[in-house]
Design a protein around this motif. Structure first.
Motif, PDB file in Angstrom:
ATOM      1  N   THR A   1       0.866  -1.178   0.000  1.00 56.80           N
ATOM      2  CA  THR A   1       0.000   0.000   0.000  1.00 56.80           C
ATOM      3  C   THR A   1       0.905   1.230   0.000  1.00 56.80           C
ATOM      4  OG1 THR A   1      -0.089   0.000   2.410  1.00 56.80           O
ATOM      5  CG2 THR A   1      -1.847  -1.178   1.244  1.00 56.80           C
TER       6      THR A   1
ATOM      7  N   PRO B   1      -4.492  -1.218  -6.999  1.00 53.78           N
ATOM      8  CA  PRO B   1      -3.965  -1.254  -5.636  1.00 53.78           C
ATOM      9  C   PRO B   1      -2.802  -2.229  -5.515  1.00 53.78           C
ATOM     10  CG  PRO B   1      -6.368  -1.472  -5.648  1.00 53.78           C
ATOM     11  CD  PRO B   1      -5.911  -1.604  -7.065  1.00 53.78           C
TER      12      PRO B   1
ATOM     13  N   ASP C   1     -13.756   2.168  -9.595  1.00 51.84           N
ATOM     14  CA  ASP C   1     -12.874   2.363  -8.436  1.00 51.84           C
ATOM     15  C   ASP C   1     -13.213   1.350  -7.341  1.00 51.84           C
ATOM     16  OD1 ASP C   1     -11.503   4.453  -9.571  1.00 51.84           O
ATOM     17  OD2 ASP C   1     -12.574   6.024  -8.467  1.00 51.84           O
TER      18      ASP C   1
ATOM     19  N   ALA D   1     -10.895  -1.814  -6.183  1.00 51.44           N
ATOM     20  CA  ALA D   1     -10.496  -1.813  -4.775  1.00 51.44           C
ATOM     21  C   ALA D   1     -10.884  -3.113  -4.083  1.00 51.44           C
ATOM     22  CB  ALA D   1     -11.126  -0.631  -4.048  1.00 51.44           C
TER      23      ALA D   1
END
Length: 335
Positions: free
Chosen positions: A98, A151, A255, A259
């Protein structure tokens, strides 16, 4: 350049994955290869491998993040072979993390290699191409993540966005000043290379590339097709195009989908790799992913390499459909 025979091609990141697959394929097709990466002993072994099968190869230790080393790479290639016909900017590194957990030094290192390394190679190649008649071919390897970020590979995705912006801008400038120098952006989807083993990993699990995966030889073939037949862009695999429309129409929904879906798909149950190539090479000449072979063919990529044939086949299909409909209408008993 309808044939690669006798052409001189520089490939960065040539000690593994897409770069190694490209170098071997080009050598088999008669090109002289300049192999560049940070691992000089491995490069020398790969150069001997090519020469033992009748090819010509030069190994040059190069950290593309260091501009002087890239300039020296060009000088050594010209000193050995007299010229460079094509320059392939392929070197790249990554980290699974992350963004808030990724050390800033690692974030910068990814950009130093993926973006600035490509800038160094591109500008050095353009300077050389301008010095010789006929120009040359510049091939920059981006990613489908040049268009959409995911991500856990956020820094990598950001660097590939920068690669696309630089490549598009350079192409447009050269079209005005040096049209004999062509610029192609290659955008692979998920490729079955040792990418997860080579990436720095800050996750609890061993990472993997989100499927579907394609064989690295498909990317190598696309790169060499762009050397023979200049193209603006080639996407390897259909994942990027398949996501492009919903991303444009429903960005907030996409999105949320990315995610939710990407993080679990990016983790595997494979044994955890303890080394990576972020700061130093691993010493392993890995072309293929150890846990999956990758799809051997991409119809979408094949269509991009044969646009004229694709248009002809599509037109034929449309004409055939119209003719069939007219025949059915002519003999419709309800008329």
């Amino acid at each position: 350049m309808p044939s690669l025979a006798g052409q001189v091609i520089v490939v960065t990141g040539a000690s593994s994955g897409i770069g190694l697959a490209t170098a071997r394929l080009a050598a088999r097709q008669g090109a002289s290869i300049v192999l560049a990466s940070r691992d000089e002993p491995l490069l020398r072994r790969l150069a001997r491998e090519i020469e033992e099968t009748g090819g010509q190869a030069l190994a040059v230790r190069t950290d593309v993040a260091v501009e002087a080393q890239v300039e020296a790479l060009v000088d050594r290639a010209v000193a050995r072979f007299g010229r460079i016909d094509a320059f392939v900017n392929n070197a790249g590194i990554a980290a699974y993390s992350t963004l808030d957990a990724l050390p800033l030094a690692e974030h910068r290192r990814i950009f130093e290699t993926n973006y600035w390394g490509l800038v160094h190679g591109s500008l050095a190649a353009v300077r050389h191409f301008r010095s010789r008649p006929g120009g040359g071919r510049l091939i920059n390897v981006g990613s489908v993540n040049s268009d959409f970020a995911i991500p856990l590979l956020s820094a990598y995705s950001a660097s590939k966005h920068a690669v696309k912006g630089f490549t598009d801008a350079l192409r447009r400038e050269l079209l005005a000043s040096d049209p004999a120098i062509t610029v192609t952006l290659i955008k692979p989807s998920g490729i079955a290379t040792g990418f997860p083993q080579h990436a720095r990993n800050h996750l609890a699990e061993e990472p993997r590339v989100v499927p579907p995966l394609y064989a690295p030889e498909i990317v190598a073939d696309a790169i060499l097709d762009a050397v023979r037949h200049p193209r603006r862009e080639i996407v390897v695999g259909a994942v990027g195009p398949a996501l492009a429309v919903p991303l444009a129409l429903f960005p907030r929904a996409m999105d949320r989908l990315l995610a939710a879906v990407v993080p679990p798909l990016s983790k595997s149950r494979n044994p955890r790799t303890r080394t990576d190539n972020l700061d130093a090479p691993t010493g392993e000449a890995l072309v293929h992913y150890a846990h999956a072979p990758g799809l051997p063919f991409s119809p979408y990529t094949a269509m991009q390499k044969r646009p004229g044939l694709t248009v002809l086949l599509a037109a034929t299909a449309v004409i055939g459909a119209i003719a069939s409909r007219r025949r059915r209408s002519r003999y419709d008993p309800r008329r």
